[in-house]
Design a protein around this motif. Sequence first.
Motif, PDB file in Angstrom:
ATOM      1  N   GLU A   1       0.806  -1.231   0.000  1.00  8.85           N
ATOM      2  CA  GLU A   1       0.000   0.000   0.000  1.00  8.85           C
ATOM      3  C   GLU A   1       0.840   1.282   0.000  1.00  8.85           C
ATOM      4  OE1 GLU A   1      -3.179   0.068  -0.383  1.00  8.85           O
ATOM      5  OE2 GLU A   1      -3.483  -2.089  -0.230  1.00  8.85           O
ATOM      6  N   SER A   2       2.149   1.174   0.201  1.00 10.70           N
ATOM      7  CA  SER A   2       2.964   2.393   0.299  1.00 10.70           C
ATOM      8  C   SER A   2       3.080   3.092  -1.054  1.00 10.70           C
ATOM      9  CB  SER A   2       4.361   2.031   0.820  1.00 10.70           C
ATOM     10  OG  SER A   2       4.981   1.105  -0.047  1.00 10.70           O
ATOM     11  N   GLY A   3       3.294   4.417  -1.006  1.00 11.47           N
ATOM     12  CA  GLY A   3       3.465   5.205  -2.239  1.00 11.47           C
ATOM     13  C   GLY A   3       2.240   5.209  -3.128  1.00 11.47           C
ATOM     14  N   GLY A   4       1.062   5.145  -2.529  1.00  9.92           N
ATOM     15  CA  GLY A   4      -0.177   5.118  -3.324  1.00  9.92           C
ATOM     16  C   GLY A   4      -0.531   3.732  -3.818  1.00  9.92           C
ATOM     17  N   GLY A   5       0.200   2.700  -3.317  1.00 12.51           N
ATOM     18  CA  GLY A   5      -0.023   1.314  -3.750  1.00 12.51           C
ATOM     19  C   GLY A   5       1.165   0.807  -4.542  1.00 12.51           C
ATOM     20  N   MET A   6       1.616  -0.412  -4.248  1.00  9.47           N
ATOM     21  CA  MET A   6       2.744  -1.022  -4.957  1.00  9.47           C
ATOM     22  C   MET A   6       2.217  -2.097  -5.909  1.00  9.47           C
ATOM     23  SD  MET A   6       5.323   0.619  -3.708  1.00  9.47           S
ATOM     24  CE  MET A   6       6.788  -0.325  -4.074  1.00  9.47           C
ATOM     25  N   TYR A   7       2.644  -2.031  -7.154  1.00  8.67           N
ATOM     26  CA  TYR A   7       2.102  -2.923  -8.189  1.00  8.67           C
ATOM     27  C   TYR A   7       3.218  -3.683  -8.904  1.00  8.67           C
ATOM     28  CZ  TYR A   7      -2.014  -0.027  -7.422  1.00  8.67           C
ATOM     29  OH  TYR A   7      -3.076   0.632  -6.850  1.00  8.67           O
ATOM     30  N   VAL A   8       2.894  -4.907  -9.355  1.00 12.38           N
ATOM     31  CA  VAL A   8       3.841  -5.741 -10.111  1.00 12.38           C
ATOM     32  C   VAL A   8       3.130  -6.297 -11.347  1.00 12.38           C
ATOM     33  CG1 VAL A   8       5.202  -6.441  -8.100  1.00 12.38           C
ATOM     34  CG2 VAL A   8       3.249  -7.835  -8.797  1.00 12.38           C
ATOM     35  N   VAL A   9       3.921  -6.600 -12.380  1.00 14.84           N
ATOM     36  CA  VAL A   9       3.400  -7.330 -13.540  1.00 14.84           C
ATOM     37  C   VAL A   9       3.720  -8.803 -13.320  1.00 14.84           C
ATOM     38  CG1 VAL A   9       3.494  -7.645 -16.041  1.00 14.84           C
ATOM     39  CG2 VAL A   9       3.772  -5.360 -15.074  1.00 14.84           C
ATOM     40  N   ASN A  10       2.684  -9.645 -13.277  1.00 12.04           N
ATOM     41  CA  ASN A  10       2.864 -11.080 -13.028  1.00 12.04           C
ATOM     42  C   ASN A  10       3.280 -11.784 -14.327  1.00 12.04           C
ATOM     43  OD1 ASN A  10       2.020 -11.027 -10.270  1.00 12.04           O
ATOM     44  ND2 ASN A  10      -0.095 -10.826 -10.970  1.00 12.04           N
ATOM     45  N   MET A  11       4.583 -11.937 -14.533  1.00 13.57           N
ATOM     46  CA  MET A  11       5.094 -12.533 -15.771  1.00 13.57           C
ATOM     47  C   MET A  11       4.620 -13.973 -15.949  1.00 13.57           C
ATOM     48  SD  MET A  11       6.887 -10.181 -17.149  1.00 13.57           S
ATOM     49  CE  MET A  11       8.017  -8.838 -16.899  1.00 13.57           C
ATOM     50  N   HIS A  12       4.804 -14.774 -14.892  1.00 13.95           N
ATOM     51  CA  HIS A  12       4.480 -16.201 -15.019  1.00 13.95           C
ATOM     52  C   HIS A  12       2.988 -16.417 -15.262  1.00 13.95           C
ATOM     53  CE1 HIS A  12       4.539 -20.477 -14.523  1.00 13.95           C
ATOM     54  NE2 HIS A  12       3.728 -20.411 -13.484  1.00 13.95           N
TER      55      HIS A  12
END
Length: 530
Positions: A324-335
């Motif tokens: 949730e830090s920095g307005g929300g933390m996001y990742v691209v799920n490659m697998h």
Amino acid sequence: MTAQEVRLCGLLLREHFGEVVEKVGTHLLKGGAQNLRTIIHETGISLDLVKKSLCVLVQHGACVFRSGRKGAGSPTEYQTCCDRILRILRYPRYIYTAKTLYGDTGELIIEELLQRGHMTMSGTIKTVADRLTQNMEEGRSMDYSEVSSAFFRLVETHFLQRCPPLAGAEPKDSATPAAPSFPDCYKVPHVTLVGRGKRQLASEDGEDQRNAKKAKMDSQVGTHGDEGICWQVNFERFHLHFRDQAIISAVANKLDQTSSEIVRTMLRMSEVTTSPTATCTKPLSANEIFRSLPTSYNIPRPILDQYLTLLIDDPMEFVGKAGESGGGMYVVNMHRALANLARATLESVVQERFGSRSARIFRLLLRKRHLEQKQVEDFAMIPAKEAKDMLYTLLSQNLVQLQEIPKTPDYAPSRTFYLYTVNQLPTARMLLQNCYKTVANLVERRLFESKESKRLLEKSQRIEAILASLQASGAEPEQLTEVEEMITAPEKQQLEALRLHINKLDSAENQVDETIFLLESYINSTASTS
């Protein structure tokens, strides 16, 4: 390594390097690491031809060598790399990508390196500058500095890398390591190269002149400060680019262009920080993503948050939330993205081969995992007789598996549950082998078509060479017309039909290779996570 892979490797070697190299290469693929004497004895090819064939394979990175297994002093052993040979199939895609990203100069740099296996920087620059000058208007030429700049950009973005030093060469099943095995692989030497590209004199034996000129040029490479430093194409970097483009394209098709641009930005930001084998990118805050978005899109912050929420909630799971830090933390799920793309490919194959109702059953089994025949009929809303026929057809093609769960140890049919299921990974592997077989059939057909019309193709090439020579020397239109009429109308029709047919085969090859790439990426990604 399967029989289909060996067959396809053999056809690719024959098409690009000739029948002798094909025989040596396929022999090493089937027999494993062997020394020179064993290769000569078992193939029946002369010493000179075997040496030349091995030189060609080593030059193109398709063969590695090491000291014998019996220790120091034993004969050197050679081993071919199946994965590296299969990369030949993707050459047109590598060249087209370089053209898209870096223009004609980048395209020719990649083309020259693929054709030659590896070259020095100065040799590549001079060859490419000469080729570009040849296609320019009279009086204009390409400066070496412009080609050098494109070369620098390709190295900077890791599409090119230095060849590893021979002392550390080790045989690998994979031709190109995923990560560089030595520290200076992206270090560009200082090259003293000033000048412009030169035009070749047009003549009927122009190809011989060009080859002689190249040999002379290669002998002078040592005077430019980069002697002994050769460069090669970094296939793994191209594959990462293809993977990212496949994910971006899938997001655009599933949602919209803005969503795909957000995912593109996330992938671009994590290119340097994320390992090629990672299951997902490093977490990025919403604030970072917002600042990195292209200004042309002009997306307000609240709209970006809505798009990110939409991407997280999408069942394809391309994007995930990591904090949730920095307005929300996001990742691209490659697998997960690759798994979903492979799943969509499998569904598409079933639909094309067996129809929409069979595809409905296949999708149902993928989603529900295990179902009895009666449950399949009810959930898919297909009559019992039809559902039974479709399930058995899919079962016979190994696209669906049957699992027996007995209530008692005697496996009596009346006291046993029969559950249908789909195992995505083995099914993807099977489909990959079918794709190799399909491409091998396409290559074989193209080689057959070319062989059948060999005389006509050679005649056409000779006439084209004469016409080019006459045009360069300023011949009269009547002379040109007279030469053109050496090919009769029926021969022109036959040539046109042949070119159309070969273009269709090439196009089909490229389309199947896209499927091969997706399935390979999914299988490799699954192997790295297990």
